[in-house]
Design an enzyme around this catalytic site. Sequence first.
Site, PDB file in Angstrom:
ATOM      1  N   CYS A 198       0.849  -1.193   0.000  1.00  0.00           N
ATOM      2  CA  CYS A 198       0.000   0.000   0.000  1.00  0.00           C
ATOM      3  C   CYS A 198       0.881   1.238   0.000  1.00  0.00           C
ATOM      4  CB  CYS A 198      -0.860   0.023   1.244  1.00  0.00           C
ATOM      5  SG  CYS A 198      -1.823  -1.453   1.403  1.00  0.00           S
ATOM      6  N   TYR A 238      -5.188 -13.073  -3.451  1.00  0.00           N
ATOM      7  CA  TYR A 238      -4.717 -12.515  -2.182  1.00  0.00           C
ATOM      8  C   TYR A 238      -5.359 -13.295  -1.030  1.00  0.00           C
ATOM      9  CZ  TYR A 238      -3.638  -8.550   1.023  1.00  0.00           C
ATOM     10  OH  TYR A 238      -3.190  -7.739   2.034  1.00  0.00           O
ATOM     11  N   HIS A 240      -2.734 -11.707   5.349  1.00  0.00           N
ATOM     12  CA  HIS A 240      -2.969 -10.550   6.217  1.00  0.00           C
ATOM     13  C   HIS A 240      -4.239 -10.623   7.049  1.00  0.00           C
ATOM     14  CE1 HIS A 240      -0.067  -8.148   3.497  1.00  0.00           C
ATOM     15  NE2 HIS A 240       0.558  -8.705   4.518  1.00  0.00           N
ATOM     16  N   ASP A 284       3.346  -9.372   9.535  1.00  0.00           N
ATOM     17  CA  ASP A 284       4.081  -9.386   8.270  1.00  0.00           C
ATOM     18  C   ASP A 284       5.035  -8.188   8.196  1.00  0.00           C
ATOM     19  OD1 ASP A 284       4.814 -10.119   5.710  1.00  0.00           O
ATOM     20  OD2 ASP A 284       3.142  -9.088   4.755  1.00  0.00           O
TER      21      ASP A 284
END
Length: 689
Positions: free
Chosen positions: A31, A170, A173, A266
């Site tokens: 991001c 994805y 997370h 992470d």
Amino acid sequence: MARDPRYDILFEPVKIGPKTAKNRFYQVPHCNGMGHLYPNGMAAMRGIKAEGGWAVVCTEECEIHPSSDYTPVTEMRLWDDGDMPVHQRVVDNIHAHGALAGTELVHNSHDSPNRFSREVPLSPSHQICIYNDPIQARAMDKEDIRNFRRWHRDAALRAKKIGYDIIYLYVAHNITMLTYFLSRRYNDRTDEYGGSFENRLRLLRETLEETKDAVGDTCAIAVRFAVDELMGEKGITHDGEGRAVIEALAELPDLWDVNIAGWENDSATARFSEEGYQEEFISFVKQVTSKPVVGVGRYTSPDRMVSLVEKGVLDFIGAARPSIADPFLPKKVEEGRLEDIRECIGCNICVSCDFLGHPLRCTQNPTMGEEYRRGWHPENIAAKGSDARVLVVGAGPAGLEATHALGKRGYDVMLAEATRDLGGRVTLESRLPGMAEYARVRDYRVQQIERLTNVEVFRESKMTLENVLESGAGHVVIATGARWRRDGVGRQHTSPIPGSDLAQLFTPDDIMAGRLPEGPVLLYDDDHYYMTSVIAERLCAEGLEVIFVTPAADVANWTHNTMEQPRIQARLIELGVEIRTAHNLIAIEDSAALLSCVYTGQETRRDCAAIVSVTARLPNDALYLALAADARALDAAGISTLKVIGDACAPAAIVHAVYAGHRYARELDEPEPEGVPFKRERVALAPLP
Ligand code: ADP
Ligand code: SF4
């Protein structure tokens, strides 16, 4: 300079399905607070990474449908064809430098409350939305599942049309639809998509097969998968279902991008983790699949990278933060310029930008996020605009960065530092518990400056007004830093706290200078960033009893933005620190502190032998003010410009000081910009209906 043959292995090409990456440096999706709202900024930033030698450059996550709307967090979107031109710009910039472009398709399920689109969120089961919005996602029926698969396929087809080389699923997370379907915690379905492991895996398997079928002829398909959620049996573990997922789908994707969940694990900060902190969790993956594997772990050491490849842990060295701190890391390894690598300090200021919804900034790399709007390149800087000498006063992050960038422009620079040590606050703070990596801010710049023959460094040279006037400099920049206030004035108090003149009041400057109090010590945190908590750790290490008082709801409240807050609070609890939230320090007495509840005003007294007040800071601007007050003397001395930067101008975080130093150097002898000093990306007005 030539590359050291030891690192040849890092420059081997690696096949990813139908594509070939030119080396093993892989910028994983990250991001950046720009996304679809600041597309030129985002595209320029990704292009710079490609120019810096990364073989693969991915965009951030890319929402596939309005029911996955992360507003106000800004990511990429492929809701329909209208979103494609933004991507095109990014992909073209990445391809222009011979890198592969990747996109990470996502549906955020009940993680996205759809504040903009107002679609009802979707989830495998009835789930309340994360982020505390008073909104729930509804459990998907079979048609919803079919729709999800279609949206994913359509987005993949658009991504292929745009020219992406790598298309992601994805599953990491602790967010995203595919993760939630897999998760026993979030999936309580009783149909073929819930219950058994195979059932929970079904949607991932189907989506993977369909993506391959749709675009796998020319695009590589990657799965980003968190192999461990660090919550033991309650979650996915690398020796349990994490491994089982990779075993079950081993050869289906063209690449496995593996990590640990959630994002705070992470992207753990340096205060709580070391380089390579994910290795123990991800090292099994290559034994289970023949497909290439990428992983992250804040890797900045090329030797470490080589050993990861040689040991068979990874095929690609993944990086988000190291590529932000130094977009040219691969080029520097390739050209044998290891000492030029600007290493990430693991502070997560970059992460805070995503949470706070503004373009990416980096403590180490002041050009990050400024590539398009200011035209700043991380490696190139315009030649000097005059032959004037420049005097930089103060060698903290602002002064060091100004010196470094001015030196690169070719100016003759004199850097005067009052103390023996360079680095200012960074040197002092890096000696506090968990802060050692912050010294990289100093080390990178000092190392660079030492190689510039046009820069002279004067240590133990506390500059006075006379010294500055006699220096022979044509430009003077004051970067003399700041000091912590001794009167308790800050966010809560606009006038001094009664008793703050007593000897038992300490500030962070005292602690960093080695002047330690006797216990019990009450810490008053009206700063809300890391300082009070690291001082708490420091004092605990001395065996002192510590009481942490904050008007906020939890300790170090701003560090929610760096994802450190829960860890900080846990650490303080484990250290036995007494935590008193929602309280103000309102008076200091001989052997006690008077506190008041921020809601009711109810007062309580807490016995303590000393208080450390961490509220606001005051600039060390006496030298600047004295010089600025004497225009005639400046003129007579031949000083044409005088500036104050960094904490000496307005105290802020290290990221702001580095930026201020860099900006000063970029703008010296340049014409003053008219109006707004950077390009803006405006929304194009659609014609009225
Ligand atoms: P910033 O974050 O703005 O760079 P710092 O507080 O980290 O500020 O650094 C300021 C540096 O300036 C410190 O190393 C300090 O010793 C130095 N300094 C302060 N006053 C003077 C002075 N009069 N002459 C030279 N150096 C000074
Ligand atoms: Fe690393 Fe901090 Fe820069 Fe993020 S902001 S890339 S953590 S140095």
